[in-house]
Design an enzyme around this catalytic site. Structure first.
Site, PDB file in Angstrom:
ATOM      1  N   ASP A   1       3.194  -3.889  87.153  1.00  0.00           N
ATOM      2  CA  ASP A   1       2.256  -4.732  87.890  1.00  0.00           C
ATOM      3  C   ASP A   1       2.978  -5.350  89.083  1.00  0.00           C
ATOM      4  O   ASP A   1       4.109  -4.976  89.397  1.00  0.00           O
ATOM      5  CB  ASP A   1       1.686  -5.820  86.974  1.00  0.00           C
ATOM      6  CG  ASP A   1       2.745  -6.843  86.602  1.00  0.00           C
ATOM      7  OD1 ASP A   1       3.948  -6.569  86.814  1.00  0.00           O
ATOM      8  OD2 ASP A   1       2.383  -7.924  86.119  1.00  0.00           O
TER       9      ASP A   1
ATOM     10  N   LYS B   1      -2.005   1.121  85.188  1.00  0.00           N
ATOM     11  CA  LYS B   1      -1.375  -0.119  84.727  1.00  0.00           C
ATOM     12  C   LYS B   1      -2.118  -0.701  83.529  1.00  0.00           C
ATOM     13  O   LYS B   1      -1.500  -1.083  82.525  1.00  0.00           O
ATOM     14  CB  LYS B   1      -1.309  -1.138  85.862  1.00  0.00           C
ATOM     15  CG  LYS B   1      -0.678  -2.455  85.479  1.00  0.00           C
ATOM     16  CD  LYS B   1      -1.670  -3.580  85.660  1.00  0.00           C
ATOM     17  CE  LYS B   1      -1.481  -4.631  84.621  1.00  0.00           C
ATOM     18  NZ  LYS B   1      -2.516  -5.666  84.750  1.00  0.00           N
TER      19      LYS B   1
END
Length: 218
Positions: free
Chosen positions: A139, A121
């Site tokens: 996320d 991420k």
DNA sequence: CTCCCGATAT
DNA sequence: ATATCAGGAG
């Protein structure tokens, strides 16, 4: 799971809601951005910005972060939470930047995820925001809203959510849409209390329809 | 899977 | 009181 066409109809509505969505982590270069994203794990952007405003005055280079003891760095980021792991990772990351990358944040995925505290991420955010490489970082917000809307399945992993989004959204919109999904999750489709009653996507939203039925039947 | 963790909203 | 917050490492 919803079709690509239906997905884009919903994406377009979110686009209209947050036309100016962008990265809210305050930074002046790729190094500051990487540190800020690393710090943002399980913490709000607001709090990260409050801390980095002072932090980046004191620490401007990888050498600066290595010039202090671990305990001092821990204290400088303590209010963010998970501060022991994050402080340790920041110093490891800075050591690697100096030893292997000439002190500069690398602009490709494999090198980024080789750095301490940088996972998929974080790497995707850095690539997208600092290097203009088309990516969709999944996320907590992106995962929640795409599953609620039915764009992804609740059982999907974050990697599967990412693949689904890349498949359904044209690459030239990945970066913008990524931030718009975050804004939608952060300011409208909240985790505890989503604003379904004033949501332009209510008619399209599986979770929203479910919630409105529950609300009506009590 | 668990652990890391303080600040904030509800 | 407790769920949640731009996750990642072991």
């Amino acid at each position: 799971m919803i079709s690509g066409k239906k997905t884009m109809e919903m994406i377009d509505k979110i686009d209209a809601m947050f036309p100016d969505a962008e990265c809210e982590l305050i930074h002046e270069n790729s190094f500051e951005l990487t540190i800020a994203v690393l710090l943002s794990a399980q913490c709000t952007d607001n709090l990260v910005n409050r801390v980095t405003r002072e932090l980046f005055k004191k620490y401007k280079t990888p050498e600066d972060f290595l010039a202090v003891g671990l305990e001092e760095l821990e204290n400088d980021i303590r209010s963010i939470g998970l501060f022991r792991n994050k402080a340790k990772n920041i110093q490891k990351l800075c050591r690697d930047l100096i030893d292997r990358y000439d002190g500069e944040i690398p602009g490709n995925y494999d090198d980024l995820v080789s750095l301490a505290g940088v996972g998929r991420k974080t790497a995707n955010v850095v690539l997208s925001v600092a290097f203009d490489v088309p990516r969709i970082a999944v996320d907590t917000h992106v995962e929640r809203v795409t599953k609620r809307l039915g764009i992804a399945r609740y059982k999907d992993s974050v990697l599967e959510v990412e693949r689904t989004l890349m498949k359904k959204i044209p690459a030239e919109r990945w970066s913008k849409t990524h931030h718009q999904l975050i804004f939608f999750g952060r300011y409208h489709c909240l985790s505890r209390s989503p604003k379904c009653d004033v949501c332009p996507l209510l008619e399209d939203c599986r979770e929203g329809q479910k919630r409105m039925k529950v609300k009506a039947g009590q």
